[in-house]
Enzyme design. Structure first.
Site, short mmCIF file in Angstrom:
data_model
loop_
_atom_site.label_atom_id
_atom_site.label_comp_id
_atom_site.label_asym_id
_atom_site.label_seq_id
_atom_site.Cartn_x
_atom_site.Cartn_y
_atom_site.Cartn_z
N ILE A 162 0.82 -1.22 0.00
CA ILE A 162 0.00 0.00 0.00
C ILE A 162 0.84 1.27 0.00
CG2 ILE A 162 -2.13 -0.95 1.00
CD1 ILE A 162 -1.12 -0.04 3.75
N GLY A 163 2.15 1.15 0.12
CA GLY A 163 2.98 2.36 0.10
C GLY A 163 4.46 2.03 0.06
N VAL B 151 5.42 -0.65 2.61
CA VAL B 151 4.31 -0.84 3.55
C VAL B 151 3.25 -1.71 2.87
CG1 VAL B 151 2.59 0.31 4.99
CG2 VAL B 151 4.80 1.42 4.57
N LYS C 195 5.18 -2.38 8.03
CA LYS C 195 6.24 -1.59 7.39
C LYS C 195 7.50 -2.45 7.44
CE LYS C 195 7.83 3.16 7.77
NZ LYS C 195 7.73 4.42 8.51
N ASP D 150 10.36 15.09 10.69
CA ASP D 150 9.93 14.90 9.30
C ASP D 150 8.42 15.14 9.18
OD1 ASP D 150 10.44 14.48 6.62
OD2 ASP D 150 10.44 12.29 6.75
#
Ligand SMILES: Nc1ncnc2c1ncn2[C@@H]1O[C@H](COP(=O)(O)OP(=O)(O)OP(=O)(O)O)[C@@H](O)[C@H]1O
Length: 336
Positions: free
Chosen positions: A9-10, A17, A37, A131
């Site tokens: 998904i990422g 992820v 992750k 971040d």
């Protein structure tokens, strides 16, 4: 934990992820759907840092929850996995990209309030996120948002970072000039995020359309009095809020705790109505009766930059061969 890796998904700089479903006895102890992750164990320092920081931060409804870690061997490689709460709505950056528009101000206020609450918790526990950006604010099914990606987070130290960390577009002047990455740097990045939510464009790109030179960006951030332009679309309260984040001098920038009392965020949690007690904007930090400063100690070597070289040297070290599209923040290169 018994679990099965599902679709990706990422992707981040250091991890992939995926969705994960629990099975067997783990279905009772953990949510049936999680985000996992993952990265190779050999390059898992950021993920392991994320785990440690999330453990130390404990529960906070504005911070993504971590359910633990685990190792697997996949295609002959040892993988480090971190299990997180799954955010079905993706990130706030995805939301803006998919609509191609700014968010309505009532949403900007609500999301900003959640981010500031999360920052109060992070800073109150002695950490800096390092971040903060819309890619790292995740949207949940119920519409709530939470801060994620603590791979770069660090404990407050007052020390200069020899390396530069974070995403240039969101970097605070003191980070560019002196390698200071303390809580005020998160507040500057928060200001950039509010500009992006309310204008649909990244903070420093408002004036120029496309800015394609990282060196000139960092010089602009680090020198002179210029701050990102505050979107005209914002209400007066919103403009005032953002101006408190974009104070160039980190020691004078508002803290998360102060910002939580700003009228821009004065929304009653239950009813969504403005909170009367917060309806007058304090004019300066000393208008806050119960204000505890979390200002970082300033040491001489930091002020004169003698430990980490001149701003010019630091900025030159950031120049990359990669030619990104500066008009959208997702293509900014993370510098670790
Ligand atoms: N808990 C989650 N639920 C749903 N999606 C997630 C979750 N965590 C991360 N993602 C997705 O994966 C992407 C990458 O995650 P993340 O930013 O945490 O990785 P990273 O390796 O630390 O990246 P970087 O440091 O480069 O930003 C996010 O932008 C988001 O789309």
């Amino acid at each position: 934990m018994e679990w099965i890796r599902r679709e990706t998904i990422g992707h981040g700089s250091f991890s992939t992820v995926s969705l994960a479903t629990t099975s067997g006895s783990s279905s009772k102890a953990f949510p049936s759907l999680m985000a996992v992750k993952s990265s190779g164990v050999v390059c898992s320092a950021a993920l392991r840092n994320e785990r440690d920081v999330l453990d130390d931060l404990g529960d906070c409804s504005e911070i993504v929850r971590c359910f633990g870690e685990g190792r697997t061997v996949e295609n002959g490689e040892e993988i480090y996995n971190l299990f997180l709460e799954y955010a079905s709505g993706g990130s706030l950056a995805d939301r803006i990209k998919s609509s191609g528009e700014a968010l309505p101000e009532f949403e900007v206020r609500r999301f900003t309030r959640s981010i500031v609450k999360g920052l109060c918790h992070i800073h109150g526990n002695g950490f800096t996120h390092c971040d903060i950006k819309l890619e790292n604010v995740l949207v949940f099914g119920d519409g709530d948002v939470k801060i994620s990606d603590f791979g770069l987070a660090k404990r407050r130290s007052g020390e200069v970072c020899v390396e530069i960390r974070g995403t240039p577009l969101y970097m605070a002047p003191e980070s560019v000039n002196h390698g200071e990455f303390e809580s005020p740097a998160d507040i500057w990045a928060l200001g950039c995020s509010v500009v992006e939510m309310s204008s649909g464009k990244t903070a420093w790109c408002l004036e120029d359309g496309v800015m394609n030179n990282v060196m000139s960006l960092l010089v602009r951030i680090g020198s002179g009095d210029e701050v990102p332009r505050i979107p005209v679309e914002l209400s007066e309260e919103g403009k005032d809020f953002v101006s408190k984040c974009f104070v160039k001098n980190a020691a004078e920038r508002w803290t998360a705790e102060m910002l939580l009392d700003h009228p821009f965020l004065a929304v009653d949690d239950e009813s969504g109505e403005e909170d009367e007690a917060c309806s007058v904007s304090p004019r300066n930090p000393f208008d806050f009766p119960g204000w505890n400063s979390v200002q970082s100690p300033v040491n001489d070597s930091v002020m004169f930059g003698s430990l980490v070289g001149s701003p010019e040297e630091r900025i030159s070290g950031l120049v990359s061969e990669k030619v990104p599209d500066w008009s959208v923040s997702c293509d900014w290169v993370n510098v670790r």
